[in-house]
Design a protein around this motif. Sequence first.
Motif, PDB file in Angstrom:
ATOM      1  N   LEU A 179    -118.353 -12.151  10.021  1.00  0.00           N
ATOM      2  CA  LEU A 179    -117.472 -10.993  10.099  1.00  0.00           C
ATOM      3  C   LEU A 179    -117.458 -10.326   8.737  1.00  0.00           C
ATOM      4  CD1 LEU A 179    -114.009 -11.044  11.806  1.00  0.00           C
ATOM      5  CD2 LEU A 179    -114.541  -9.570   9.881  1.00  0.00           C
ATOM      6  N   PHE A 180    -117.957  -9.096   8.669  1.00  0.00           N
ATOM      7  CA  PHE A 180    -118.307  -8.518   7.381  1.00  0.00           C
ATOM      8  C   PHE A 180    -117.430  -7.339   6.973  1.00  0.00           C
ATOM      9  CE2 PHE A 180    -121.299  -6.266   4.448  1.00  0.00           C
ATOM     10  CZ  PHE A 180    -121.484  -7.315   3.547  1.00  0.00           C
ATOM     11  N   SER A 181    -116.449  -6.941   7.789  1.00  0.00           N
ATOM     12  CA  SER A 181    -115.630  -5.825   7.289  1.00  0.00           C
ATOM     13  C   SER A 181    -114.226  -6.266   6.928  1.00  0.00           C
ATOM     14  CB  SER A 181    -115.597  -4.655   8.265  1.00  0.00           C
ATOM     15  OG  SER A 181    -115.700  -5.067   9.581  1.00  0.00           O
ATOM     16  N   LEU A 184    -114.695   3.476   7.334  1.00  0.00           N
ATOM     17  CA  LEU A 184    -113.475   3.397   6.530  1.00  0.00           C
ATOM     18  C   LEU A 184    -113.078   1.959   6.180  1.00  0.00           C
ATOM     19  CD1 LEU A 184    -111.519   6.244   8.330  1.00  0.00           C
ATOM     20  CD2 LEU A 184    -112.719   6.354   6.125  1.00  0.00           C
ATOM     21  N   ASN A 185    -113.881   0.992   6.617  1.00  0.00           N
ATOM     22  CA  ASN A 185    -113.689  -0.384   6.148  1.00  0.00           C
ATOM     23  C   ASN A 185    -114.466  -0.564   4.851  1.00  0.00           C
ATOM     24  OD1 ASN A 185    -112.231  -2.046   8.332  1.00  0.00           O
ATOM     25  ND2 ASN A 185    -113.734  -0.874   9.506  1.00  0.00           N
ATOM     26  N   THR A 186    -114.200  -1.681   4.179  1.00  0.00           N
ATOM     27  CA  THR A 186    -115.013  -2.032   3.013  1.00  0.00           C
ATOM     28  C   THR A 186    -115.613  -3.418   3.243  1.00  0.00           C
ATOM     29  OG1 THR A 186    -113.035  -2.872   1.936  1.00  0.00           O
ATOM     30  CG2 THR A 186    -113.747  -0.651   1.331  1.00  0.00           C
ATOM     31  N   MET A 187    -116.521  -3.775   2.346  1.00  0.00           N
ATOM     32  CA  MET A 187    -117.203  -5.069   2.493  1.00  0.00           C
ATOM     33  C   MET A 187    -116.332  -6.186   1.910  1.00  0.00           C
ATOM     34  SD  MET A 187    -121.122  -4.129   1.508  1.00  0.00           S
ATOM     35  CE  MET A 187    -121.784  -2.503   1.820  1.00  0.00           C
ATOM     36  N   PRO A 188    -116.559  -7.432   2.338  1.00  0.00           N
ATOM     37  CA  PRO A 188    -115.788  -8.548   1.807  1.00  0.00           C
ATOM     38  C   PRO A 188    -116.267  -8.923   0.411  1.00  0.00           C
ATOM     39  CG  PRO A 188    -117.446  -9.371   3.301  1.00  0.00           C
ATOM     40  CD  PRO A 188    -117.541  -7.872   3.337  1.00  0.00           C
ATOM     41  N   GLN A 225    -110.235  -4.587   5.830  1.00  0.00           N
ATOM     42  CA  GLN A 225    -109.419  -3.383   5.869  1.00  0.00           C
ATOM     43  C   GLN A 225    -108.728  -3.245   4.511  1.00  0.00           C
ATOM     44  OE1 GLN A 225    -109.325  -5.885   8.428  1.00  0.00           O
ATOM     45  NE2 GLN A 225    -111.079  -4.687   9.129  1.00  0.00           N
ATOM     46  N   ARG A 226    -109.553  -3.010   3.482  1.00  0.00           N
ATOM     47  CA  ARG A 226    -109.056  -2.982   2.101  1.00  0.00           C
ATOM     48  C   ARG A 226    -109.618  -1.769   1.374  1.00  0.00           C
ATOM     49  NH1 ARG A 226    -105.709  -6.979   2.854  1.00  0.00           N
ATOM     50  NH2 ARG A 226    -106.628  -8.954   3.472  1.00  0.00           N
ATOM     51  N   TYR A 227    -109.044  -1.520   0.210  1.00  0.00           N
ATOM     52  CA  TYR A 227    -109.576  -0.460  -0.652  1.00  0.00           C
ATOM     53  C   TYR A 227    -110.593  -1.026  -1.641  1.00  0.00           C
ATOM     54  CZ  TYR A 227    -109.934   2.954  -4.392  1.00  0.00           C
ATOM     55  OH  TYR A 227    -110.416   3.829  -5.325  1.00  0.00           O
ATOM     56  N   TRP A 228    -110.229  -2.133  -2.310  1.00  0.00           N
ATOM     57  CA  TRP A 228    -110.995  -2.590  -3.464  1.00  0.00           C
ATOM     58  C   TRP A 228    -112.198  -3.437  -3.030  1.00  0.00           C
ATOM     59  CZ3 TRP A 228    -112.217  -0.704  -7.663  1.00  0.00           C
ATOM     60  CH2 TRP A 228    -112.517  -1.409  -8.826  1.00  0.00           C
ATOM     61  N   GLY A 229    -113.182  -2.751  -2.454  1.00  0.00           N
ATOM     62  CA  GLY A 229    -114.409  -3.403  -2.022  1.00  0.00           C
ATOM     63  C   GLY A 229    -115.489  -2.342  -1.918  1.00  0.00           C
ATOM     64  N   GLU A 230    -116.716  -2.775  -1.608  1.00  0.00           N
ATOM     65  CA  GLU A 230    -117.802  -1.806  -1.502  1.00  0.00           C
ATOM     66  C   GLU A 230    -117.647  -0.999  -0.212  1.00  0.00           C
ATOM     67  OE1 GLU A 230    -118.144  -5.082  -1.697  1.00  0.00           O
ATOM     68  OE2 GLU A 230    -119.405  -5.619  -3.409  1.00  0.00           O
ATOM     69  N   PRO A 231    -117.653   0.358  -0.313  1.00  0.00           N
ATOM     70  CA  PRO A 231    -117.652   1.154   0.927  1.00  0.00           C
ATOM     71  C   PRO A 231    -118.980   0.945   1.676  1.00  0.00           C
ATOM     72  CG  PRO A 231    -117.088   2.505  -0.990  1.00  0.00           C
ATOM     73  CD  PRO A 231    -117.588   1.191  -1.508  1.00  0.00           C
ATOM     74  N   LYS A 276    -112.618  -3.444  15.988  1.00  0.00           N
ATOM     75  CA  LYS A 276    -114.052  -3.227  15.858  1.00  0.00           C
ATOM     76  C   LYS A 276    -114.477  -3.524  14.426  1.00  0.00           C
ATOM     77  CE  LYS A 276    -116.945  -0.620  18.627  1.00  0.00           C
ATOM     78  NZ  LYS A 276    -117.343   0.618  19.310  1.00  0.00           N
ATOM     79  N   GLN A 277    -115.399  -4.448  14.271  1.00  0.00           N
ATOM     80  CA  GLN A 277    -115.752  -4.948  12.951  1.00  0.00           C
ATOM     81  C   GLN A 277    -117.257  -4.998  12.775  1.00  0.00           C
ATOM     82  OE1 GLN A 277    -113.438  -6.665  10.807  1.00  0.00           O
ATOM     83  NE2 GLN A 277    -111.674  -6.696  12.143  1.00  0.00           N
ATOM     84  N   TRP A 278    -117.660  -4.869  11.515  1.00  0.00           N
ATOM     85  CA  TRP A 278    -119.060  -5.093  11.206  1.00  0.00           C
ATOM     86  C   TRP A 278    -119.350  -6.582  11.192  1.00  0.00           C
ATOM     87  CZ3 TRP A 278    -122.940  -1.798  11.305  1.00  0.00           C
ATOM     88  CH2 TRP A 278    -122.626  -0.444  11.247  1.00  0.00           C
ATOM     89  N   MET A 279    -120.470  -6.957  11.830  1.00  0.00           N
ATOM     90  CA  MET A 279    -120.888  -8.353  11.871  1.00  0.00           C
ATOM     91  C   MET A 279    -122.312  -8.440  11.322  1.00  0.00           C
ATOM     92  SD  MET A 279    -118.316  -9.796  13.500  1.00  0.00           S
ATOM     93  CE  MET A 279    -118.904 -11.374  14.057  1.00  0.00           C
TER      94      MET A 279
END
Length: 963
Positions: free
Chosen positions: A499-501, A575-579, A503-509, A265-268
């Motif tokens: 596809l905008f999410s 809990l995803n971050t932005m690209p 699965q990383r830490y170092w990005g905008e929450p 499930k991803q942000w689009m």
Amino acid sequence: MQYDFRSIETKWQAAWAQGETFRAPNPGEPTFDPSKPKCYVLDMFPYPSGIGLHVGHPLGYIATDILARYKRMRGFNVLHPMGYDAFGLPAEQFAVEHGVHPRVTTEKNIENMTRQLKRLGLSYDWSRCLSTTDVGYYKWTQWIFLQLFKSWFDPIQKKARPIDELVKALIAEDFYVTLDGDITPASLSDENMKAIGGLPGGLKSWAGMPVDEQRTVIENQRLAYLAEVPVNWCPALGTVLANEEVTNEGKSDRGNHPVFKRPLKQWMLRITAYADRLGDDLNRVDWPEPIKLMQRNWIGRSEGALVDFRVEGYDDVIRVFTTRPDTLFGATYMVLAPEHALVDEITADAQRQAVDHYRAQAASKADADRTEAKVKTGVFTGAYAVNPANLAHIPIWIADYVLTGYGTGAIMAVPAHDQRDHDFAKTFKLPIVQVITAPDDFDVQQRAWEEDGLGVNSANDEVSLDGLAVDEAKQKITIWLESKNVGLAKVQYKLRDWLFSRQRYWGEPFPILHGPDGEIEAVDESELPVELPPMENFQPSASDDPDAQVQTPLSRAPDSWKVIERDGKRYTRELNTMPQWAGSCWYYLRFCDPSNEGRFVGAEAEKYWMVSMKRDSGMGTSNPHAGGVDMYVGGAEHAVLHLLYSRFWHKVLFDLGHVSTPEPFGRLFNQGYIQAYAYTDDRGVYVAADEVVEREGKVATITRTERNKAGDEKSATYQTTFYHGDTPVVQEYGKMGKSLKNAVAPDDMCEQYGADALRLYEMYLGPLDQSKPWRTTDIVGVYRFLQRVWRNFVDPETGTLRVTDEAADEGLRRYLHRTIKRVSDSMERMSFNTAIAALIELNNELVALKEVPREVAEPMVRLLSPMAPHIAEELWERLGRKESLTHAPWPPYDPALLVESTVDYPVQVNGKMRGKITVPADADDQAIEAAARADEKVAAQLEGKTIRKVIVVKGRMVNIIAN
RNA sequence: GCCGGUGUGGCGGAACUGGCAGACGCGCCGGAUUCAAAAUCCGGUUCCCCUUCAAAGGGAGUGUGGGUUCGAUUCCCUCCACCGGCACCA
């Protein structure tokens, strides 16, 4: 004697910093001058990498700096900022490996790169420097995301509108909900409704819908929405991989672990809603045509038709998209993507095993593998469909050359007129039926005829395409299909939603909360920013189990961060971050007003810096553009993605009234790469290029095993005269960088030759938009030029100025004015290599003089100053000028001094150069012709011949045709 | 496979709108200066042919082959090589 320029450079860099020479005041500030036009000159900001800059990076920065300095001298208020695109993988991976927080690494790298950039004397307004990782910056990245989340795209007005207005429109019944949950304007007829994606058959009333169904309808209209999307999941690394991180064998690039395609499930972001506007508005910007073409191809608008094929024995229809509905009568089979939703249902028992096997295989294959497969593969499902045109009974196959992501994930195959279908038909012995005429000697059984022709074999009782041209046939069959309710005209795009999410830490929450009942809520704007939680362990959760749940790094954040109480309900943060694209989508706006705490950019500042004051923004072009940044320079690798994403965000902000221009970047320029030689040893491993020497005549032979794209091993033999120590090495050529071990550091060049020489050399290499090779040895050319300039102005023995107030002689004065024109014209064309050549020529004229006349010296220093600012400032000061050159006016030229009293004409006989004549500038054609025929050499060529024709091109040449 | 770009001396490149191909720089060759070297300054440098040498002259030449034109590095078509991008896009 060589003059050491380094102390001059240190001196002026300090003076510029001290005097805030390059600070660009915003409207409203006391030093702001409203009488000047504005000019916004922007670089694509860099990722702050740990190894710092190599000489390839500053190529564009030097060019924009020259332009910015030139524009200041031309009387513009210049905005020339720099910042850092600092979220991203390398810092995160370093964190995983060393346990250092990415922010620490990032800040260290930024500090180092800033030092390197400042050493080049770039005239940035450093007070505007920003990083996408600044909390004060990503607060507004999150805010923009919320604008997308809270908007929908109105298909009537063709623009984004606040989502509340959709709810109102539904209540007011301006829009209806279709059976499949989409919306349709009430003003559209039932038939037309299908065109925007609705299925025929009816509408739902908003008022009568349950609340959660209403919510789903709204969620599905937002510009930011959640969807299940297949990703490359690598359980062993515990992370999702980009296509480029997956090998052809379906293994991870790092560690060679298995990779699985699985839905997540991803942000689009609904960029597809803007497809037409993103395409159309390319006509409003002044960009290189090839880049516009690449964007148009990426958007990929094509007109065609949707056609429904009934599946025999089932209620289902297979809907296909085709750009060639005129070939419908030639459709002899169908192909579904292996992932197509109907495959399971229609597969015959006898074929089940083969189909399942094939689908599993396709799922494990990387996209690259599917694309590169030369041999077509596929499996018959056992089911048949009916061709609606001729009622033919045609088999349904699955094959991986059909992709789910485009069209409907299914095709009608017309092997006679599509080569891929033809290849497939040949492999599986499927019938090939010709429905378009081809030349007599062309056999569609051998190859597909993909060119135009007339319809043939294309008639049923109700409609005939026989004898019709392609366009006519398309129209006719589409109307017929629509009348039978089995098809309709459709515009299709290649462009897919973004596809905008990650699965990383170092990005905008994401500023998003998930409620206990699956509701998705925006964080209140007053609660922004949602800061990244402090964490110590960045290691992803690895697993052997391909079906293990995907754990994002943020899922291990403390509950104090993850869980929010609101109105007595427990919400969990997204809990995803932005690209990485997110931050770079709008930084050019923040530069206009980087410290504004109340708005992403102040309205007045945005309006001033982004809106063109004149149609001709003074960038040497008369093309009207839609405003925005006046010159945006960066590498062509961003030709599509970054520029398209950025334009999309900008248009959303424009629709919602937050910015004033429809386009972000009025003018774009793509610089080429700096390339360099690289060397590999007998194992194919790169060795340090700066340690390699050539030994002429000493030829060595290297034989080594190499692997080609398909993974086959092959033995290759090379002859070489290059050596790394005693080891012979093979010379290659490629983009400068760490991986090829051929990087050259700008610091070393500054140390040895000075920043001005480095700047000049990078510009003198060749046209800015072309790739070109770096050769450190060649920098001496421009270095010598600068030394010669210095010696022409300053006596090397005494250090005194060699400048006289006496007038220059006529010839030198003319030379100067010609040079001013040449340099000015070159500047406008961003042709800095020729500008430098013109200055070298002028300087060479001065070498023989005892003293340089001031009337030449001062304009020359000004011409030189954008390119070699340190030396120019120093000479300017020594010429007795107190103010910095930065805002000194660009020298004008006197057109009268460019006009010569006589003109040289080359004379051709029968198109071959035979002589040269000099005539008065005002001579008429007869006089020029007479002079040409009187020329000795020309006369000799003409002897015994009859003159047929004489062509005189005024100011250019003479051509005499004789035989 | 598709899309985009680029091919000019030993090398980087110039020639802006179809009008003197090789500006400018590197390298190389020769000379001056120097005890010498570095640095600097001056001259030469597309290839081939003719000429003892020089001057001068002739021919070819902008990846290949064709076309349009009085004239093509520049415009059109074919092919080749290299660089970049890619999602077999129906």
